[in-house]
Design a protein around this motif. Sequence first.
Motif: not given
Length: 202
Positions: A34-38
């Motif tokens: 859930d690391m959306r920016d990445l």
Amino acid sequence: MQRASQVLRAALASRRDTSSDDPVVLYAMACRFDMRDLAVAAARRALRTEIMRSSVSELDTIGVSGGCLYRLLEYQRRCKSAIRSIFNGTDWIESDMLAQLQDCCSLQIYHPTRNPCWYDEYMSSIGEQGWPKVEVVQDDLLLLTVLESAEKVQRMNYSSCSSCFDRRGTFLLIRFSKCVASAIEALEKKVTLKWTVPPQAQ
């Protein structure tokens, strides 16, 4: 456990701009945690990557959902569709550049809004690629080939343009190719990576 998760997230984040990593795998791992920016950064790097060429076994190991891969495929489709607008007219060209284009050709006395003699050849050449890369539309060899091909067509048609193939016309093609590259980047950046998917893609 929380400490281990933080270490893993930091390790993944540090690989954001590592070109040696498979962007699809990095995207999958970012989605998994859930690391959306990445995930967004990895998706941009994966724009012209054949998703199914990535290691299927590695994706299975990560445990990425079908929905995540669907979002990436849909993102690629929408980005590709967005840049097709540059082949459908000249509305996307800034007024200053458009004025330079229409003032370049010595044959414009017969056609006041005529584009340079190399314009159609150039747009056709990059259009054949389907989804041209920013680097490719500015490639020196491509530009040289366009000039040679367009000039040959001119001679075959017994036309005599004295400006599109001289130094001024050549420099204008180089500047225009940079304009095209900037337009491609801008149009792709307008497309966002969606996080909602149809139920059947879950």
